[in-house]
Scaffold this motif. Structure first.
Motif, PDB file in Angstrom:
ATOM      1  N   ARG A  55      13.577  15.127   9.077  1.00  0.00           N
ATOM      2  CA  ARG A  55      13.603  15.113   7.619  1.00  0.00           C
ATOM      3  C   ARG A  55      13.378  13.696   7.096  1.00  0.00           C
ATOM      4  N   ASN A  56      14.045  12.719   7.717  1.00  0.00           N
ATOM      5  CA  ASN A  56      13.870  11.320   7.296  1.00  0.00           C
ATOM      6  C   ASN A  56      12.445  10.839   7.505  1.00  0.00           C
ATOM      7  N   ARG A  57      11.846  11.193   8.633  1.00  0.00           N
ATOM      8  CA  ARG A  57      10.460  10.795   8.895  1.00  0.00           C
ATOM      9  C   ARG A  57       9.506  11.403   7.880  1.00  0.00           C
ATOM     10  N   ILE A  58       9.746  12.662   7.534  1.00  0.00           N
ATOM     11  CA  ILE A  58       8.899  13.328   6.535  1.00  0.00           C
ATOM     12  C   ILE A  58       9.029  12.631   5.195  1.00  0.00           C
ATOM     13  N   GLU A  59      10.269  12.324   4.808  1.00  0.00           N
ATOM     14  CA  GLU A  59      10.490  11.635   3.531  1.00  0.00           C
ATOM     15  C   GLU A  59       9.834  10.255   3.530  1.00  0.00           C
ATOM     16  N   GLU A  60       9.937   9.528   4.636  1.00  0.00           N
ATOM     17  CA  GLU A  60       9.295   8.211   4.735  1.00  0.00           C
ATOM     18  C   GLU A  60       7.780   8.337   4.640  1.00  0.00           C
ATOM     19  N   SER A  61       7.247   9.344   5.294  1.00  0.00           N
ATOM     20  CA  SER A  61       5.805   9.573   5.260  1.00  0.00           C
ATOM     21  C   SER A  61       5.340   9.906   3.841  1.00  0.00           C
ATOM     22  N   ARG A  62       6.098  10.739   3.152  1.00  0.00           N
ATOM     23  CA  ARG A  62       5.750  11.098   1.774  1.00  0.00           C
ATOM     24  C   ARG A  62       5.804   9.871   0.868  1.00  0.00           C
ATOM     25  N   GLU A  63       6.824   9.047   1.063  1.00  0.00           N
ATOM     26  CA  GLU A  63       6.960   7.841   0.242  1.00  0.00           C
ATOM     27  C   GLU A  63       5.797   6.885   0.496  1.00  0.00           C
ATOM     28  N   ALA A  64       5.423   6.717   1.764  1.00  0.00           N
ATOM     29  CA  ALA A  64       4.299   5.840   2.094  1.00  0.00           C
ATOM     30  C   ALA A  64       3.013   6.378   1.469  1.00  0.00           C
ATOM     31  N   ARG A  65       2.817   7.671   1.526  1.00  0.00           N
ATOM     32  CA  ARG A  65       1.618   8.285   0.938  1.00  0.00           C
ATOM     33  C   ARG A  65       1.612   8.106  -0.580  1.00  0.00           C
ATOM     34  N   ARG A  66       2.802   8.283  -1.205  1.00  0.00           N
ATOM     35  CA  ARG A  66       2.907   8.100  -2.646  1.00  0.00           C
ATOM     36  C   ARG A  66       2.506   6.681  -3.033  1.00  0.00           C
ATOM     37  N   LYS A  67       2.951   5.703  -2.257  1.00  0.00           N
ATOM     38  CA  LYS A  67       2.606   4.307  -2.532  1.00  0.00           C
ATOM     39  C   LYS A  67       1.104   4.066  -2.373  1.00  0.00           C
ATOM     40  N   GLN A  68       0.502   4.683  -1.359  1.00  0.00           N
ATOM     41  CA  GLN A  68      -0.948   4.553  -1.173  1.00  0.00           C
ATOM     42  C   GLN A  68      -1.688   5.109  -2.384  1.00  0.00           C
ATOM     43  N   ILE A  69      -1.249   6.241  -2.880  1.00  0.00           N
ATOM     44  CA  ILE A  69      -1.895   6.865  -4.032  1.00  0.00           C
ATOM     45  C   ILE A  69      -1.736   5.993  -5.265  1.00  0.00           C
ATOM     46  N   GLU A  70      -0.539   5.430  -5.441  1.00  0.00           N
ATOM     47  CA  GLU A  70      -0.321   4.534  -6.578  1.00  0.00           C
ATOM     48  C   GLU A  70      -1.267   3.334  -6.523  1.00  0.00           C
ATOM     49  N   LYS A  71      -1.465   2.771  -5.323  1.00  0.00           N
ATOM     50  CA  LYS A  71      -2.379   1.632  -5.171  1.00  0.00           C
ATOM     51  C   LYS A  71      -3.804   2.030  -5.539  1.00  0.00           C
ATOM     52  N   LEU A  72      -4.217   3.226  -5.118  1.00  0.00           N
ATOM     53  CA  LEU A  72      -5.562   3.688  -5.467  1.00  0.00           C
ATOM     54  C   LEU A  72      -5.719   3.817  -6.975  1.00  0.00           C
ATOM     55  N   PHE A  73      -4.732   4.376  -7.631  1.00  0.00           N
ATOM     56  CA  PHE A  73      -4.801   4.520  -9.091  1.00  0.00           C
ATOM     57  C   PHE A  73      -4.854   3.165  -9.777  1.00  0.00           C
ATOM     58  N   GLU A  74      -4.122   2.200  -9.257  1.00  0.00           N
ATOM     59  CA  GLU A  74      -4.141   0.857  -9.824  1.00  0.00           C
ATOM     60  C   GLU A  74      -5.541   0.241  -9.712  1.00  0.00           C
ATOM     61  N   ARG A  75      -6.216   0.469  -8.601  1.00  0.00           N
ATOM     62  CA  ARG A  75      -7.570  -0.071  -8.413  1.00  0.00           C
ATOM     63  C   ARG A  75      -8.560   0.589  -9.357  1.00  0.00           C
ATOM     64  N   TRP A  76      -8.343   1.823  -9.726  1.00  0.00           N
ATOM     65  CA  TRP A  76      -9.263   2.549 -10.602  1.00  0.00           C
ATOM     66  C   TRP A  76      -9.094   2.154 -12.060  1.00  0.00           C
ATOM     67  N   LYS A  77      -7.995   1.547 -12.403  1.00  0.00           N
ATOM     68  CA  LYS A  77      -7.747   1.206 -13.820  1.00  0.00           C
ATOM     69  C   LYS A  77      -8.683   0.125 -14.293  1.00  0.00           C
TER      70      LYS A  77
END
Length: 77
Positions: A55-77
């Motif tokens: 469960r912890n690994r899944i949550e960490e993976s989701r958080e890392a993915r969320r951060k990657q997506i946020e970075k992509l959105f920041e680059r598109w702005k």
């Protein structure tokens, strides 16, 4: 697809009918229920510690993915 006729009680039919989606067949409902049952049969095959670790690994993976997506959105702005 080959089919079989089965006899079930009105009570069983009504239970299946309540679970059936608008565009779902009774076959799909039964298959969905059995796939759930199979998952439930796996219960207890790993320890609570292993489950918590997963469960912890899944949550960490989701958080890392969320951060990657946020970075992509920041680059598109």
């Amino acid at each position: 697809m080959p089919s079989k006729n089965i006899s079930i009680s009105d009570e069983a039919y009504n239970k299946l009918k309540k679970l059936k989606g608008k565009n779902e067949s009774f076959t799909a409902v039964i298959n969905r229920l059995f796939s759930t049952i199979i998952l439930l049969e796996l219960r207890g095959t790993i320890s609570n510690e292993e489950a918590n670790d997963m469960r912890n690994r899944i949550e960490e993976s989701r958080e890392a993915r969320r951060k990657q997506i946020e970075k992509l959105f920041e680059r598109w702005k």
